[in-house]
Design a protein around this motif. Structure first.
Motif, PDB file in Angstrom:
ATOM      1  N   THR A  40       1.204   3.415  14.481  1.00 57.96           N
ATOM      2  CA  THR A  40       1.004   3.337  13.025  1.00 57.96           C
ATOM      3  C   THR A  40       0.252   4.550  12.519  1.00 57.96           C
ATOM      4  O   THR A  40       0.632   5.182  11.528  1.00 57.96           O
ATOM      5  N   ARG A  41      -0.828   4.900  13.204  1.00 58.59           N
ATOM      6  CA  ARG A  41      -1.613   6.062  12.788  1.00 58.59           C
ATOM      7  C   ARG A  41      -0.801   7.353  12.950  1.00 58.59           C
ATOM      8  O   ARG A  41      -0.948   8.287  12.156  1.00 58.59           O
ATOM      9  N   ALA A  42       0.063   7.415  13.954  1.00 54.77           N
ATOM     10  CA  ALA A  42       0.920   8.589  14.128  1.00 54.77           C
ATOM     11  C   ALA A  42       1.901   8.710  12.963  1.00 54.77           C
ATOM     12  O   ALA A  42       2.174   9.819  12.479  1.00 54.77           O
ATOM     13  N   CYS A  43       2.419   7.588  12.499  1.00 54.27           N
ATOM     14  CA  CYS A  43       3.311   7.590  11.334  1.00 54.27           C
ATOM     15  C   CYS A  43       2.563   8.067  10.090  1.00 54.27           C
ATOM     16  O   CYS A  43       3.088   8.861   9.302  1.00 54.27           O
ATOM     17  N   GLU A  44       1.347   7.584   9.919  1.00 50.87           N
ATOM     18  CA  GLU A  44       0.556   7.988   8.752  1.00 50.87           C
ATOM     19  C   GLU A  44       0.221   9.477   8.809  1.00 50.87           C
ATOM     20  O   GLU A  44       0.263  10.172   7.784  1.00 50.87           O
ATOM     21  N   SER A  45      -0.085   9.972   9.995  1.00 48.75           N
ATOM     22  CA  SER A  45      -0.386  11.399  10.141  1.00 48.75           C
ATOM     23  C   SER A  45       0.840  12.248   9.829  1.00 48.75           C
ATOM     24  O   SER A  45       0.734  13.303   9.195  1.00 48.75           O
ATOM     25  N   ARG A  50      -1.846   7.214   3.812  1.00 50.79           N
ATOM     26  CA  ARG A  50      -2.216   5.895   4.338  1.00 50.79           C
ATOM     27  C   ARG A  50      -1.108   4.928   3.952  1.00 50.79           C
ATOM     28  O   ARG A  50      -0.656   4.903   2.804  1.00 50.79           O
ATOM     29  N   LEU A  51      -0.637   4.135   4.907  1.00 49.29           N
ATOM     30  CA  LEU A  51       0.460   3.210   4.670  1.00 49.29           C
ATOM     31  C   LEU A  51       0.042   1.761   4.895  1.00 49.29           C
ATOM     32  O   LEU A  51       0.377   0.878   4.118  1.00 49.29           O
ATOM     33  N   THR A  52      -0.671   1.527   5.989  1.00 49.64           N
ATOM     34  CA  THR A  52      -1.115   0.173   6.287  1.00 49.64           C
ATOM     35  C   THR A  52      -2.326  -0.164   5.415  1.00 49.64           C
ATOM     36  O   THR A  52      -3.040   0.740   4.957  1.00 49.64           O
ATOM     37  N   PRO A  53      -2.561  -1.441   5.103  1.00 46.26           N
ATOM     38  CA  PRO A  53      -3.655  -1.802   4.181  1.00 46.26           C
ATOM     39  C   PRO A  53      -5.013  -1.248   4.611  1.00 46.26           C
ATOM     40  O   PRO A  53      -5.373  -1.281   5.793  1.00 46.26           O
ATOM     41  N   PHE A  54      -5.762  -0.726   3.643  1.00 38.47           N
ATOM     42  CA  PHE A  54      -7.096  -0.173   3.902  1.00 38.47           C
ATOM     43  C   PHE A  54      -8.047  -0.664   2.816  1.00 38.47           C
ATOM     44  O   PHE A  54      -7.628  -1.023   1.708  1.00 38.47           O
ATOM     45  N   ALA A 208      11.974  11.999  16.810  1.00 38.39           N
ATOM     46  CA  ALA A 208      12.780  12.591  15.742  1.00 38.39           C
ATOM     47  C   ALA A 208      13.374  11.509  14.845  1.00 38.39           C
ATOM     48  O   ALA A 208      13.435  11.659  13.608  1.00 38.39           O
ATOM     49  N   ASP A 209      13.808  10.400  15.446  1.00 45.16           N
ATOM     50  CA  ASP A 209      14.322   9.274  14.654  1.00 45.16           C
ATOM     51  C   ASP A 209      13.223   8.713  13.749  1.00 45.16           C
ATOM     52  O   ASP A 209      13.470   8.373  12.582  1.00 45.16           O
ATOM     53  N   ALA A 210      12.019   8.612  14.302  1.00 47.44           N
ATOM     54  CA  ALA A 210      10.896   8.102  13.512  1.00 47.44           C
ATOM     55  C   ALA A 210      10.604   9.029  12.338  1.00 47.44           C
ATOM     56  O   ALA A 210      10.444   8.572  11.193  1.00 47.44           O
ATOM     57  N   LEU A 211      10.562  10.325  12.591  1.00 47.80           N
ATOM     58  CA  LEU A 211      10.252  11.285  11.525  1.00 47.80           C
ATOM     59  C   LEU A 211      11.340  11.302  10.459  1.00 47.80           C
ATOM     60  O   LEU A 211      11.049  11.480   9.269  1.00 47.80           O
ATOM     61  N   GLU A 212      12.585  11.094  10.866  1.00 52.66           N
ATOM     62  CA  GLU A 212      13.674  11.042   9.886  1.00 52.66           C
ATOM     63  C   GLU A 212      13.504   9.854   8.948  1.00 52.66           C
ATOM     64  O   GLU A 212      13.719   9.961   7.734  1.00 52.66           O
ATOM     65  N   MET A 213      13.084   8.720   9.496  1.00 48.88           N
ATOM     66  CA  MET A 213      12.891   7.533   8.662  1.00 48.88           C
ATOM     67  C   MET A 213      11.645   7.660   7.794  1.00 48.88           C
ATOM     68  O   MET A 213      11.549   7.070   6.716  1.00 48.88           O
ATOM     69  N   LEU A 214      10.682   8.463   8.252  1.00 50.63           N
ATOM     70  CA  LEU A 214       9.448   8.650   7.494  1.00 50.63           C
ATOM     71  C   LEU A 214       9.574   9.711   6.413  1.00 50.63           C
ATOM     72  O   LEU A 214       8.714   9.800   5.528  1.00 50.63           O
ATOM     73  N   ALA A 215      10.640  10.505   6.449  1.00 47.47           N
ATOM     74  CA  ALA A 215      10.780  11.643   5.526  1.00 47.47           C
ATOM     75  C   ALA A 215      10.605  11.253   4.053  1.00 47.47           C
ATOM     76  O   ALA A 215       9.924  11.959   3.308  1.00 47.47           O
ATOM     77  N   PRO A 216      11.196  10.129   3.579  1.00 44.95           N
ATOM     78  CA  PRO A 216      11.025   9.795   2.159  1.00 44.95           C
ATOM     79  C   PRO A 216       9.577   9.448   1.776  1.00 44.95           C
ATOM     80  O   PRO A 216       9.256   9.441   0.593  1.00 44.95           O
ATOM     81  N   TYR A 217       8.740   9.147   2.774  1.00 47.32           N
ATOM     82  CA  TYR A 217       7.352   8.774   2.510  1.00 47.32           C
ATOM     83  C   TYR A 217       6.394   9.957   2.645  1.00 47.32           C
ATOM     84  O   TYR A 217       5.207   9.835   2.334  1.00 47.32           O
ATOM     85  N   THR A 218       6.896  11.095   3.117  1.00 50.67           N
ATOM     86  CA  THR A 218       6.024  12.234   3.398  1.00 50.67           C
ATOM     87  C   THR A 218       5.500  12.845   2.105  1.00 50.67           C
ATOM     88  O   THR A 218       6.258  13.050   1.152  1.00 50.67           O
ATOM     89  N   ARG A 219       4.215  13.147   2.081  1.00 56.06           N
ATOM     90  CA  ARG A 219       3.600  13.735   0.891  1.00 56.06           C
ATOM     91  C   ARG A 219       4.189  15.117   0.633  1.00 56.06           C
ATOM     92  O   ARG A 219       4.281  15.947   1.519  1.00 56.06           O
ATOM     93  N   ARG A 220       4.577  15.338  -0.591  1.00 52.49           N
ATOM     94  CA  ARG A 220       5.155  16.632  -0.985  1.00 52.49           C
ATOM     95  C   ARG A 220       4.064  17.557  -1.493  1.00 52.49           C
ATOM     96  O   ARG A 220       3.128  17.130  -2.101  1.00 52.49           O
TER      97      ARG A 220
END
Length: 220
Positions: A40-45, A50-54, A208-220
């Motif tokens: 989860t933290r790797a996805c957020e990085s 931040r994606l999971t509740p904080f 790479a599959d994970a990063l592809e799915m995360l692309a729409p969430y990545t901060r621009r």
């Protein structure tokens, strides 16, 4: 300091009900939980979000400028609080008060699944002291991260704004769950089979599959 929530984007049950179950068959229950939180933290990085509740996230920023539509060049009806704030600003030779700022964390997609709230806010002005602002007087928009001060709040440009707030996906979008599973699988393969690939899974392809799915969430 923000609380490191133990709720991952994908649960151990999500991960072990699919084709990656064999990767963690030798893990203890705690090791599986740790893996999902690490993923989860790797996805957020990767997203720089931040994606999971904080809760209790503290941000400090400098108040800058103001929007033209909020300029008080003309006399308009003001409530008593605004009258006092505007009068105070005039007495100190400052009529350009900051009305807006944006918190860093807000949903990149699916705002209806996000929940958040400002829990505390303080102002440290370069002159005329400090002030604690009640969150109930703020207009906070969780979908954009926009916060508007009540008209008349004395916030000259250069003021240090310290805001404490909560947020995160209370319902995790399905693509984030999948991305977390791919990230966890990549990490597990590297831990268990870092050299010869006998597991049948390519950790780099999984990441790479994970990063592809995360692309729409990545901060621009």
């Amino acid at each position: 300091m923000p609380t490191d929530s133990p709720t991952p984007l994908a649960s151990v049950a999500n991960f072990t009900e699919g084709p990656f179950a064999n990767l963690v068959s030798g893990y203890t229950t705690q090791a599986k939980s740790n893996l999902m939180l690490q993923a989860t933290r790797a996805c957020e990085s990767a997203c720089d979000r931040r994606l999971t509740p904080f809760t209790g996230l503290v941000e400090t920023q400098r108040a800058e400028a103001m929007d033209v539509e909020d300029a008080l060049d003309a006399y308009v009806p003001l409530d008593p609080t605004a009258q006092l704030g505007f009068s105070r600003a005039q007495s100190l030779g400052s009529t350009l008060l900051v009305r807006h700022f944006w918190v860093r964390e807000f949903p990149a997609r699916y705002p209806e699944m996000w929940s958040g709230a400002v829990t505390a806010l303080s102002l440290a002005r370069s002159y005329s002291g400090t002030q604690t602002v009640s969150p109930s007087t703020l207009q906070y928009e969780p979908d954009t991260g926009h916060v508007r001060f009540q008209l008349g709040t004395f916030v000259p440009p250069g003021t240090t704004i310290q805001v404490t707030y909560s947020g995160g996906y209370s319902t995790v979008p399905a693509d984030l769950v999948q991305a977390c599973q791919y990230m966890a699988a990549s990490m597990a393969v590297k831990q268990l089979d870092p050299v010869d690939g006998r597991s049948g899974h390519d950790p780099d392809a999984l990441r790479a599959d994970a990063l592809e799915m995360l692309a729409p969430y990545t901060r621009r």
